[in-house]
Design an enzyme around this catalytic site. Structure first.
Site, short mmCIF file in Angstrom:
data_model
loop_
_atom_site.label_atom_id
_atom_site.label_comp_id
_atom_site.label_asym_id
_atom_site.label_seq_id
_atom_site.Cartn_x
_atom_site.Cartn_y
_atom_site.Cartn_z
N SER A 186 36.75 34.30 35.86
CA SER A 186 37.41 35.54 35.44
C SER A 186 37.60 35.70 33.95
CB SER A 186 38.77 35.65 36.14
OG SER A 186 39.62 34.58 35.76
N HIS A 214 36.32 37.81 41.83
CA HIS A 214 35.65 38.68 40.86
C HIS A 214 34.18 38.90 41.19
CE1 HIS A 214 38.80 39.34 37.80
NE2 HIS A 214 39.26 38.17 38.22
N LYS A 244 40.74 43.96 43.80
CA LYS A 244 39.95 44.18 42.58
C LYS A 244 38.91 45.25 42.87
CE LYS A 244 41.00 39.76 40.39
NZ LYS A 244 42.08 39.31 41.30
#
Length: 396
Positions: A186, A214, A244
């Protein structure tokens, strides 16, 4: 009344954080967290969000959440194992499993909860965990909670992984051994070498765990880093978030039916926290459907990311080793990174500093997260500000 010892501790340490440039202020967003945001009445171009696909404000997700709330209520009313499992939860889990290419999946209330619950449900005292040294804090905490022996592996160093896997397995000291890694890291945006990891894991009989927080919605046409490498049949745990790229909130683990059955009986956050809200489950389900049916969302993310990264490099910034939309501008000095961020925000670009302990000392940076909802005009405006502020501060 605050105890004197607590008051002294707080005052001394807050001052120390501020003096070292390690204290982060929390800004309040007035309205939605989109490609542009409002803070204290000012419109800013937003490069701080993990909302990769712009789904946090997508009309179809909003509609799905409202309709689910009207059908099921705003809360599930209980933990999953009592009577908090609604059919919308199972529909979401089945959709996740289909998307990730696994037999089943389990949904948690957050990605952090996934790592806290799933790792400790399987790994115990008498086991060993090989962990990449730059793994996310939730992985580190989940490993500590398990009671297993934790062995740090040099970042993305496959020779070090193999050497330590060989040493640990041949010692005969441990009941079972896991290797755990982020799929996409990340802070630097580099991608785990899943194919090489699988080869080593097979050789030494390692359990494999990939935290793809991610990577989900970004890699593998949205299906994640494991799918990008076509290794979904060889990774035991595929963990990810719903907060996310998915754009909602929550987390999940995808894997074999037997693994998911075990986690549903042993993972403590699943057992002792009220279920994911029905609205969140419905919105996350809709998000995955949109990705499956509309590949242009992920394609637009990559188009924007590649454009923004290339222009930043052309201006003269160091963006490190990023292979993904995560775009660090590496400054080094923590105090300068803080100053740089404040200047960017003042000029109209909302990009936050990332400093120790999130990244190693001396690698302070601004992390940019270009997403599918940014227009070319927004990016060009932000790039012009980066050029101006960087020159004023002597960074470029």
């Amino acid at each position: 009344m605050v105890a004197d010892s607590l008051a002294r501790f707080l005052e001394e340490n807050l001052i120390a954080l501020n003096d070292k440039g390690l204290f982060n202020t929390i800004d309040v967003i007035e309205g939605a967290n989109g490609p542009e945001i409002m803070i204290e009445g000012r419109k800013l171009i937003n490069f701080a969000s993990n909302n990769y696909l712009g789904f946090a404000t997508h009309p179809e997700l909003i509609k799905a959440e409202i309709e689910a709330a009207e059908t099921y209520g705003v809360g599930a009313g209980a933990v999953r194992t009592i009577n908090g499992t609604l059919d919308i939860h199972r529909a979401l889990e089945q959709k996740i499993a289909e998307f990730k290419g696994t037999e089943d999946a389990i949904a948690f209330q957050s990605g952090f909860n996934c790592n806290m619950g799933a790792i400790s449900a399987v790994m115990k005292k008498g086991d060993a965990i090989l962990s990449d040294e730059l793994n996310h804090a939730s992985i580190i905490d989940g490993c500590r909670l398990s009671g297993a022996k934790i062995i740090r592996v040099k970042h993305q160093d496959m020779a070090d992984l193999e050497a330590k896997a060989k040493e640990v397995t041949e010692s005969g000291e441990y009941n079972k051994v896991m290797y755990i890694t982020d799929g996409v890291f990340s802070m630097d945006g580099d991608v785990a070498k899943i194919d090489e990891i699988v080869s080593i894991a097979k050789k030494y009989n390692l359990i494999t765990y990939v935290d793809d927080a991610h990577g989900s919605g970004v890699m593998g046409a949205g299906a994640g880093t494991v799918k990008h490498f076509h290794m979904q049949e060889h990774i035991d745990f595929q963990m990810g978030t719903l907060s996310k790229a998915i754009g909602v909130v929550g987390g999940y683990v995808a894997g074999s039916k037997q693994l998911i059955t075990w986690l549903k009986s042993q993972a403590r956050p699943f057992l002792f926290s009220t279920s994911l809200t029905p609205g969140a489950a419905a919105a996350a389900l809709k998000s995955i459907e949109l990705m499956q049916n509309n590949p242009e969302y992920v394609e637009k993310l990559w188009e924007n990311a590649n454009y923004f990264k290339g222009k930043l490099q052309a201006i003269g910034y160091d963006i490190g080793v990023s292979e993904t939309p995560i775009t660090p501008v590496i400054i080094g000095d923590e105090a300068l990174a803080q100053t740089f961020s404040k200047a960017l925000i003042e000029a109209g670009v909302y990009a936050k500093p990332i400093v120790y302990p999130t990244v190693p000392l001396g690698t302070g940076r601004i992390r940019n997260m270009p997403n599918a909802a940014h227009t070319k005009e927004m990016m060009d405006h932000a790039l012009a500000i980066y050029a101006k502020v960087g020159k004023e501060l002597g960074i470029i």
